[in-house]
Every structure is written in C-alpha cells, then in structure tokens.
Scaffold this motif. Structure first.
Motif, PDB file in Angstrom:
ATOM      1  N   THR A 296     -37.701  75.605 -80.833  1.00  0.00           N
ATOM      2  CA  THR A 296     -38.720  74.602 -81.108  1.00  0.00           C
ATOM      3  C   THR A 296     -39.946  75.232 -81.742  1.00  0.00           C
ATOM      4  OG1 THR A 296     -37.951  73.438 -79.183  1.00  0.00           O
ATOM      5  CG2 THR A 296     -40.065  72.807 -80.061  1.00  0.00           C
ATOM      6  N   ALA A 299     -39.380  76.494 -85.261  1.00  0.00           N
ATOM      7  CA  ALA A 299     -39.188  75.500 -86.303  1.00  0.00           C
ATOM      8  C   ALA A 299     -40.471  74.797 -86.674  1.00  0.00           C
ATOM      9  CB  ALA A 299     -38.161  74.470 -85.862  1.00  0.00           C
ATOM     10  N   TYR A 311     -33.458  77.081 -87.250  1.00  0.00           N
ATOM     11  CA  TYR A 311     -34.141  77.092 -85.961  1.00  0.00           C
ATOM     12  C   TYR A 311     -33.748  75.893 -85.118  1.00  0.00           C
ATOM     13  CZ  TYR A 311     -37.072  81.111 -86.714  1.00  0.00           C
ATOM     14  OH  TYR A 311     -37.511  82.386 -86.877  1.00  0.00           O
ATOM     15  N   SER A 312     -33.502  74.745 -85.750  1.00  0.00           N
ATOM     16  CA  SER A 312     -33.079  73.603 -84.938  1.00  0.00           C
ATOM     17  C   SER A 312     -31.683  73.826 -84.397  1.00  0.00           C
ATOM     18  CB  SER A 312     -33.171  72.317 -85.739  1.00  0.00           C
ATOM     19  OG  SER A 312     -31.961  71.989 -86.336  1.00  0.00           O
ATOM     20  N   HIS A 316     -30.537  73.572 -80.534  1.00  0.00           N
ATOM     21  CA  HIS A 316     -29.393  72.797 -80.048  1.00  0.00           C
ATOM     22  C   HIS A 316     -28.411  73.673 -79.288  1.00  0.00           C
ATOM     23  CE1 HIS A 316     -30.248  68.898 -81.790  1.00  0.00           C
ATOM     24  NE2 HIS A 316     -30.623  69.497 -82.896  1.00  0.00           N
ATOM     25  N   SER A 427     -38.243  69.263 -75.770  1.00  0.00           N
ATOM     26  CA  SER A 427     -37.581  68.381 -76.722  1.00  0.00           C
ATOM     27  C   SER A 427     -38.544  67.334 -77.242  1.00  0.00           C
ATOM     28  CB  SER A 427     -36.329  67.778 -76.099  1.00  0.00           C
ATOM     29  OG  SER A 427     -36.532  66.494 -75.683  1.00  0.00           O
ATOM     30  N   SER A 430     -40.138  69.161 -80.004  1.00  0.00           N
ATOM     31  CA  SER A 430     -39.259  69.333 -81.153  1.00  0.00           C
ATOM     32  C   SER A 430     -39.138  68.075 -81.968  1.00  0.00           C
ATOM     33  CB  SER A 430     -37.876  69.788 -80.701  1.00  0.00           C
ATOM     34  OG  SER A 430     -37.199  68.698 -80.139  1.00  0.00           O
ATOM     35  N   TYR A 433     -41.065  68.209 -85.619  1.00  0.00           N
ATOM     36  CA  TYR A 433     -40.635  68.653 -86.944  1.00  0.00           C
ATOM     37  C   TYR A 433     -39.530  67.790 -87.516  1.00  0.00           C
ATOM     38  CZ  TYR A 433     -37.422  71.486 -84.102  1.00  0.00           C
ATOM     39  OH  TYR A 433     -36.525  71.914 -83.181  1.00  0.00           O
ATOM     40  N   TYR A 434     -38.810  67.036 -86.675  1.00  0.00           N
ATOM     41  CA  TYR A 434     -37.864  66.093 -87.253  1.00  0.00           C
ATOM     42  C   TYR A 434     -38.593  64.907 -87.860  1.00  0.00           C
ATOM     43  CZ  TYR A 434     -34.236  68.585 -84.780  1.00  0.00           C
ATOM     44  OH  TYR A 434     -33.384  69.536 -84.339  1.00  0.00           O
TER      45      TYR A 434
END
Lengths: 501, 102
Positions: A296, A299, A311-312, A316, A427, A430, A433-434
C-alpha cells in the motif's frame, strides 16, 4: 509395468509437450523458407496456441480418473490439481488473447515467445501435479527458465535486458534457497514424497532432532517460495522486473506463475508439513502484514502504471498469505476464491494497459498522467476502468469486496484479530491509489484531447465478459464459492485418507 | 576424531553460505554473481550426496544428478542473458544496473 494409467492421467502435459515440439518445427521451417518470403509467425502462432490451450482445457477438465498417483508417486492427479490447471489454462489463454495486437505494435516478432509461454505453462502444470520434491524442483526450474528468457525478450531495449538480468538473479537465488531446504528435508527424514512426509510427521512429532531440522528446512523452503511470490521482505526487484519486461510478458507473470506457486504452497503447508503448521503460520502472518503495508505505502508514491500494478500485486499477495495463515479449511477456501477473482482483475488491468495507445505518435501508456480524461475519447473504456479499479479496491457490490470480506471473516474466526485490524485499515488506504486512477480517467483536466487507437475486438470481448462477471458476482456467487469449496473438500479428504492408511 | 555426518555437513553448509554471501557482497561484476549461484548449487549437490551416503538411500544421488543437469542449463541461460545485456550496455559492472529504480 504398463504406463496406461500415466498416459490417461498425464494426458494434458504429454499433449502439450508434443504440440510444443510440433509448433517449434513448424515455426522454424516456415520462418526460414524463402519460398514463403520469410513470414513473421507471431500472430499465427498466438492463435494456434489459443487452439492448443482450448484442447488442453478440455483434456484437463474431462479426465476420467479421480485420485491417481502416477510415475511411482512422482505426480498426482486429484480434483484440486484439475481445478488449478483449468484456471491457469484460462488465464494463459486470456493473456495470449490480449497480447496479439500489442506484439504487432511493439514489434515483438520472435515466434519463440509463444513457444516459451507454452513451455512455462507446461512447467506450471507439472508443478501443480507434483507430489515429490524432485519433481517440484524440476518443474519450478522449467517454468522459471522460460520466464527468465521471456523477461529479456526485447533484445534492443535496455529496460528489458536489465529486467531479464534482475529476474534471472532473483530466480536463481530463490531456487538455490528452496533447493537447500528440500535437501535438508531429505537429509533429516530420508523422505522425498509429500504424502510419506505427512505420515512421518504425524507418527513422530516429538523427536526434537528431526523437528528442529524440519523447521530449519521449512524456513529455507518458505523463503525460496516467498521470493517467487514477491512477498515482503523479498519483494525488492518485483516492481523493477514488472516495469522493464514487455507488457504482454508482465501480464503473464503477474498472474499465472503465482497461482502455481500458491498451489504448491497449499500442498506444502496443508499436506506435507501440516503437523508443524504453527511454525509456518508465524512466518505467513509476518509476511502478510508486511506485504500489505508495504504494497500500500509503496503504491501511493508511484507515477508509473506498471509499477503501480506491481505494488498492488504485492498487496494482494499479502491478502492471500493472510488467508493461508489461518490454518483451517475456510482459510484456504477464502484464499482460493480470492485467487480466482484476483486473476480476473489482474488480467483486466493489463488489458487496459495493452489496449490504450495514442494514434498520433503511437505512444504507449507509461505514466499515470497518460490516462487523463480518457472518458472523453472512449466512455466505455472509462466505465470499464472504473469497474475494474473499484473492484480491486474492494468497493461493494463488485466482486473484489466479497473476496476481501471472506478473508476478513476467516481471519476473525481464527482469532487473528491484530492482522485483521491492520489489514482493514491498510485496505482503506489502498483505496486511494485505485480511486486516483479513476479520477484521472474521468475528472482530470487536460487541454489536449487525445485520439486513441481503436480498442480491438479480442480485448473488447474479454473486457466485457469479465466486467459483467465482476458486476454480477454479488447476485450469483454460487459457481465460484461452492465450486472452490467442493474442490478443496477433496484436498482435505485425501489428507484424511493418508492419515488413516 | 570421528568423521561422522556433521563434519561433512559443515563443509557443505559453509560452501552454501560462501555462495550466498558472494551474491550479497558482490560489488564488481555479474560474472561473480553467476559463479556464486553455481557454487550454491554445488554445495546443495554435496549436501544431497552426503545425506544419501549416511541414509543408505540412492534417491539422494539421483536428485543430485538431476540438479547437476539443471544447474548446467541455468548457467547457460544466465550467460546468454548476460551477453544480450552486455551488447546493449557495454559494461557488466554492478553499479551500472540502475536504469530501473524507485
């Protein structure tokens, strides 16, 4: 002394090896013939290999045998291996499908890349079926060698050769560590077979001399395997390799070899070394927490798309290791549901990376800011990117949310509260960045509109099928969730059989 | 001095650790790295053969023979990748492998 059973049980691998030899001869003869004017056969071989993979999928899933140990306990055929092989064949077919037009654009004209992909698939199929330490090592090496060469495929690019060199060093080093662990297992017990190892450890779990040796050996084995999975603290070169290698090859080795190594890890942790699982559990938990944290926070700072996806992928992988560390049946159930859904999302994200390039100067997607205001050029691509990245972030009602939810439920059920809390908080971070990618695609301002090359037909079909599946998973999760449960039941049943024989 | 199993295992473990540290402490060039990988695989071969002798089991020697084959092909692939790297970059010093960073 007949090999009839082996021929039926190992029919997919035998078929694949024979077809690869035929395709090599066909490729060499046709590309070096002046009568045909030296054609470039990458496209042709891609479609041929898709046909080969289709037949391979049929051979794998419609096997009449159920639980067979072939070649004198070297390779095993059970429902678990059939299921994982089917996933691998489907994912490889998707990877080859999305790489057809990109090979033309990037001038990857060597037909040997397809042959090497099929050989790597052979190695992975053998790895999943393998039950003996010798065949595990040989299959890992077969798969890794093909991937070293594939990472360095673009011989005229400095990035590609450097990525190939780094991948070679990383892979050779991790194979050495894994092999040292395997030799120590052999030395302390005299057993090379995973089933015999399980029975041996069940019978004498208190012999300190042997258990200390097995713990040391399993440390080396786990280190070697975590290197190959690019989990923390062995993740250092994975983003470099993902960035340098040609994008079609990155799409392959971000998805397919990891499934094979995870299936191998299941056989090690839940069948071979299940009696000392408590020592593996600590390592899994530490690696999972650090992977998620580092994936996380690594990224967040990335500006390039492929490094972001690398990085993702590390993050995962941390999730999957968290599912492995639970030690119960629901743990591997949740992990394999996550694996199936993650493979779909990974293939999708690489599809966008491969399909979007500009018409004017034929520049490909390198940086994140190349994705700005894509929606004005192609609204459906924007929508698909939004669905994919929302699913990877874990937003309900898409499929990624349910896969993460199963893992959290399992972690709390196994009383691993610390790791569950850390993973939930990370999460959330995270998601940033998505959602940043989605913001770039929809809302960012760019005074120059771009015209993109038309998103071609194979990728369009793949994107539409998989995004429909991700959308409808909330309504109808039955095939995957109960399918995985039925198949993993057989893993437990075989362990039970071994215990009572 | 009784020459039992652990004396042989000291040798193999030290060889393996020398190969391992050759990869980490390498600051010169890539050929030393390839030699260290070969040294690791050799140490593992010795390890397996020692265990095979003291367990009175032939499978260790069989495993060692197969690893020998794989090690040969691995060094061939490593040298091939080194050659294409050298053609592009013109040098094989370790400190120049920094094009992809971050």
């Amino acid at each position: 002394m007949s090999f009839k059973v082996e021929l039926i049980a190992m029919a997919p691998e035998i078929f694949l090896i024979s077809i690869i030899q035929y395709l090599i001869i066909y490729g060499v003869i046709c590309t070096t013939s002046s009568y045909l004017n030296y054609p470039i056969l990458v496209n042709n071989l891609s479609w041929l290999s898709l046909q080969v993979l289709f037949f391979l999928g049929l051979l794998t899933s419609y096997n009449p045998l159920t639980y067979t140990l072939t070649f004198n306990d070297l390779l095993i055929l059970d429902e678990f291996s059939i299921f994982i092989k089917t996933i691998i064949i489907i994912t490889t077919a998707c990877t080859i499908l999305i790489s057809v037009k990109y090979n033309h654009f990037e001038r990857i004209n060597a037909f040997e890349s397809i042959i090497l992909l099929l050989l790597a698939v052979t190695g992975i199929l053998l790895l999943i079926s393998s039950f003996n330490l010798i065949s595990i090592y040989l299959a890992i090496e077969l798969q890794s060698f093909c991937l070293y060469i594939l990472a360095a495929l673009n011989r005229t690019s400095e990035f590609s050769t450097e990525a190939g060199l780094k991948y070679f060093v990383l892979g050779a080093f991790s194979s050495g560590l894994l092999l040292f662990g395997l030799s120590l297992v052999y030395g302390f017990t005299g057993i090379l077979n995973l089933g015999d190892l399980f029975q041996f450890l069940c019978v004498n779990p208190y012999n300190l001399h042997i258990i200390n040796g097995i713990n040391l050996a399993s440390l080396f084995i786990l280190t070697g395997l975590l290197f190959k999975l690019s989990a923390v603290p062995f993740h250092l070169w994975a983003p470099d390799i993902y960035e340098g290698a040609p994008t079609t090859i990155t799409a392959f080795f971000a998805s397919v070899p990891k499934i094979g190594i995870l299936a191998l890890l299941t056989r090690f942790a839940y069948l071979g070394f299940y009696d000392i699982f408590f020592s593996w559990q600590e390592l899994f938990v530490i690696s999972a927490i650090c992977s998620i944290l580092l994936g996380t926070f690594g990224a967040l700072m990335q500006l390039k798309l492929k490094r972001l996806l690398a990085y993702s992928a590390i993050g995962h992988m941390g999730f999957m290791l968290m599912g492995f560390s639970c030690g119960c049946f629901e743990g591997i159930h949740a992990t394999f549901v996550y694996i199936v859904l993650y493979m779909m999302m990974a293939v999708l994200s690489f599809t966008f990376l491969l399909g979007i390039y500009r018409k004017k100067r034929l520049t490909r997607l390198n940086y994140l800011k190349d994705l700005t205001i894509l929606t004005n050029s192609n609204p459906l691509i924007g929508l698909s990117i939004a669905l994919t990245f929302f699913s990877m972030a874990g937003i309900p009602p898409l499929a990624g949310f349910f896969s993460k939810m199963f893992l959290f439920i399992v972690a709390i059920q196994s009383s691993m509260y610390t790791i569950a809390i850390i993973v939930v908080i990370t999460s959330v971070i995270s998601c940033f960045y998505y959602i940043r990618v989605i913001k770039l695609v929809f809302f960012d301002a760019n005074y120059l509109w771009v015209t993109l090359v038309r998103f071609d037909r194979e990728k369009s079909i793949l994107v539409s099928v998989i995004t429909t599946f991700l959308l409808c998973f909330a309504i109808y999760p039955l095939p995957i969730v109960y399918g995985v449960q039925n198949i993993l039941y057989f893993l437990v049943r075989n362990q039970f059989d071994l215990f009572y024989t | 001095m009784i020459l039992d199993q652990t004396k042989y295992l000291f040798i193999t473990t030290f060889l393996f650790l020398i190969g391992l540290s050759g990869i980490f402490l390498n600051r010169k060039n890539i050929i030393i790295l390839l030699m260290s990988v070969e040294l690791m695989l050799l140490a593992i071969n010795f390890n397996l053969i020692v265990f095979s002798v003291f367990l009175d089991d032939i499978l260790g020697q069989l495993f060692a023979l197969l690893i020998l084959t794989v090690a040969a092909s691995e060094s061939a692939i490593g040298l091939a990748i080194l050659i294409i790297y050298y053609r592009i970059r013109g040098a094989i010093a370790i400190e120049l492998i920094n094009l992809i960073k971050g």
